[in-house]
Motif scaffolding. Sequence first.
Motif, short mmCIF file in Angstrom:
data_model
loop_
_atom_site.label_atom_id
_atom_site.label_comp_id
_atom_site.label_asym_id
_atom_site.label_seq_id
_atom_site.Cartn_x
_atom_site.Cartn_y
_atom_site.Cartn_z
N ALA A 54 -12.77 1.00 12.76
CA ALA A 54 -12.37 1.85 13.83
C ALA A 54 -10.79 2.46 13.19
CB ALA A 54 -12.10 1.04 15.17
N VAL A 55 -9.84 1.66 12.81
CA VAL A 55 -8.64 2.02 12.25
C VAL A 55 -8.76 2.96 11.08
CG1 VAL A 55 -6.31 1.10 11.20
CG2 VAL A 55 -7.56 -0.26 13.16
N LEU A 56 -9.60 2.55 10.12
CA LEU A 56 -9.80 3.10 8.81
C LEU A 56 -10.08 4.73 9.23
CD1 LEU A 56 -9.59 2.19 6.13
CD2 LEU A 56 -11.91 2.16 5.91
N CYS A 57 -11.05 4.90 10.08
CA CYS A 57 -11.60 6.04 10.31
C CYS A 57 -10.83 7.07 11.31
CB CYS A 57 -13.16 6.10 11.30
SG CYS A 57 -14.41 5.39 10.12
N LEU A 58 -9.71 6.44 11.81
CA LEU A 58 -8.82 7.17 12.57
C LEU A 58 -7.67 7.67 11.78
CD1 LEU A 58 -7.95 5.55 16.16
CD2 LEU A 58 -9.22 7.78 15.57
N ASP A 59 -7.59 6.75 10.63
CA ASP A 59 -6.15 7.26 9.69
C ASP A 59 -6.52 8.33 8.89
OD1 ASP A 59 -4.44 5.33 11.17
OD2 ASP A 59 -4.48 3.64 9.58
N ASP A 60 -7.87 8.13 8.51
CA ASP A 60 -8.14 9.25 7.28
C ASP A 60 -9.59 9.51 7.43
OD1 ASP A 60 -7.72 10.81 5.09
OD2 ASP A 60 -8.12 9.18 3.76
N ARG A 61 -9.90 10.74 7.08
CA ARG A 61 -11.24 10.89 7.22
C ARG A 61 -11.74 11.82 5.97
NH1 ARG A 61 -13.70 11.57 12.33
NH2 ARG A 61 -12.16 10.06 12.93
N PRO A 62 -12.19 11.03 4.83
CA PRO A 62 -12.53 11.74 3.74
C PRO A 62 -13.82 12.89 3.50
CG PRO A 62 -13.32 9.35 3.63
CD PRO A 62 -12.47 9.54 4.96
N MET A 120 0.85 -1.40 -0.02
CA MET A 120 -0.09 0.13 0.06
C MET A 120 1.14 1.17 -0.09
SD MET A 120 -3.30 -1.00 2.57
CE MET A 120 -4.10 0.52 1.88
N ASN A 121 0.44 2.38 -0.53
CA ASN A 121 1.02 3.40 -0.29
C ASN A 121 0.46 4.59 0.72
OD1 ASN A 121 2.02 6.18 -0.92
ND2 ASN A 121 1.67 6.29 -3.12
N PRO A 122 1.10 4.60 1.71
CA PRO A 122 0.52 5.46 3.09
C PRO A 122 0.41 6.76 2.62
CG PRO A 122 2.58 4.78 3.39
CD PRO A 122 2.36 4.03 1.95
N THR A 123 0.89 7.32 1.80
CA THR A 123 0.53 8.72 1.28
C THR A 123 -0.56 9.16 0.56
OG1 THR A 123 1.65 8.76 -0.78
CG2 THR A 123 3.21 9.12 1.28
N LEU A 124 -1.38 8.16 0.46
CA LEU A 124 -2.74 8.29 -0.40
C LEU A 124 -3.79 8.64 0.34
CD1 LEU A 124 -2.44 5.41 -3.15
CD2 LEU A 124 -1.85 7.68 -3.33
N ASP A 125 -5.09 9.14 -0.02
CA ASP A 125 -6.02 9.67 1.00
C ASP A 125 -6.87 8.37 0.32
OD1 ASP A 125 -7.33 10.32 -1.43
OD2 ASP A 125 -6.94 12.55 -1.06
N SER A 126 -7.98 8.48 1.19
CA SER A 126 -9.15 7.33 1.17
C SER A 126 -9.69 7.13 -0.05
CB SER A 126 -10.40 7.55 2.12
OG SER A 126 -9.84 7.28 3.51
N GLY A 127 -9.84 8.82 -0.84
CA GLY A 127 -10.48 8.64 -2.15
C GLY A 127 -9.36 8.05 -3.40
N GLU A 128 -8.28 8.37 -3.12
CA GLU A 128 -7.24 7.83 -4.12
C GLU A 128 -7.27 6.22 -3.94
OE1 GLU A 128 -4.27 11.47 -4.48
OE2 GLU A 128 -4.22 10.19 -2.74
N VAL A 129 -7.35 5.78 -2.56
CA VAL A 129 -7.25 4.27 -2.21
C VAL A 129 -8.43 3.57 -3.08
CG1 VAL A 129 -7.31 2.52 -0.75
CG2 VAL A 129 -5.84 4.55 -0.19
N ALA A 130 -9.70 4.33 -2.67
CA ALA A 130 -10.92 3.59 -3.25
C ALA A 130 -10.79 3.67 -5.01
CB ALA A 130 -12.10 4.41 -2.95
N ALA A 131 -10.42 4.72 -5.53
CA ALA A 131 -10.12 4.65 -6.87
C ALA A 131 -9.39 3.62 -7.38
CB ALA A 131 -9.68 6.02 -7.57
#
Length: 508
Positions: free
Chosen positions: A380-388, A249-260
Amino acid sequence: MPTRPTLRRCALVALLALGLAGCVAPKHQASAPTSAAAATSGTSDPALARFYDQVLEWTTCGSEQCADATVPLDWSEPDGETITVALRRVPASSGEPVGSLLVNPGGPGRSAIDTLGFFRQVVSREVLAAYDLVAFDPRGVQHSSPVTCVEPAELDALTSWVPDLSTDEGIAQAVERNGEFGQACLERTGPLLGHVDTISAARDMDVLRAALGDEALTYLGFSYGTELGATYAALFPERVGRMVLDGAMNPTLDSGEVAAGQAAGFEGALRAYVADCQAGAACPLGGDVDAGLAQITRMFDRIAANPLPTGTERELTLALAFSGVAAPLYAQASWPLLTQALTKAMEEGDGSVLLQLADSYYGRAPDGTYSSNQNEAFSAVLCLDDRPSADPDDMRADAAEVAEVAPTVGRFFSYGGVACEAWPVPAVGALESYAADGAAPVLVIGTTNDPATPYAWAEQLAGILSSGVLLTYEGEGHTAYGRSNQCVKGAVDTYLLTGEAPADGTRC
């Protein structure tokens, strides 16, 4: 869950149905830390010394060993409340370990302890002879201090739920329901819910390294486990030993970029599956690949309007249908299961096999219980790491872009902002840099048609890490080590055993 469209969890282990028995009480003498332990604590902060200098008390768990490590609940308040991180160890078969190999299967939320049998099969005999194999559940996960949210029946309702995201009102209702879920997590979990972020888990790993007596961290992480490993490397570059990040995974991507990226990845994997299915016998998908994908789209549309019976009290909703389609795409060996499921659904109107595959993905047993808290920890982890963003206009614009690259499955990777908008604890976010300057070579592995962690992410992570080395597996499925070919296996084993990384850009 359908309102969390990014499938960052690795389902391969669930499909293999590998598990372990629980710990039992008898104890044996704890093995003392190595003589280098005092020198390897890695901290000069007196407030942290009690964590770094702790001696693990190992107990017998069948043929393995178990222990609990103590870490701060809140790393910014080390004198405050503490939590536990559970470990399970398989001693090196040689009897003379060179150190510990920490492993993580991904998620976030997968239990490494419950999948230790999987690692014992994947990791080669030579590596198992050289290292103590150590699984740990990150904070919030299963055997460590866990996130707890709802009863199984409510989890069933959430995983099968199909929110109406076509209107602002429907979006608001989805935000509200996810907020209610988050509130239930807070009520049952307490303050821990605000501290299960990836950065805190990576800090825990350095305590584990010191408590195990290792001067440097040797680590094998799959899928989300690569983000955890990359975060550790960024925080503690001087303590990186031999680190393998597979299915990167690329930890610099935001949730939108991960989803795409994942939408395009699953679209590509589904396309490859359809081509393979049509080349064989008894495929329910006719015509060429595009025609086959169109048939799957129409199946999704029919299920959205009229959920399929399954021979049980549960119907196959659209959300469950997609989970059932996605799960077998993680491993090419599971493609025949998808053919069987699609045949049942499309030719007989029977959703039972797709439901079984979805249940496998979520860890749901036939009796209605769940094998772990992976779904709750994931959220829980997802919502702490990024908030799209949950702004309807922003999400509609993003959804349109996703649909262009993933016309068949894009709808399932859109509107992710509704998942965390009303989460009851604030986001932690990511680090400013993941370069890990000064770290030893880090081996990053990417599979060219990986559905869950697209190959481009491995290329990106290898470039972000100052010492990243890219190893490419040209094939299908999620992750490569232990399930691809001898070329990958040999390169990883040589690296773990000798420290010699393959040439950057090696292709297998």
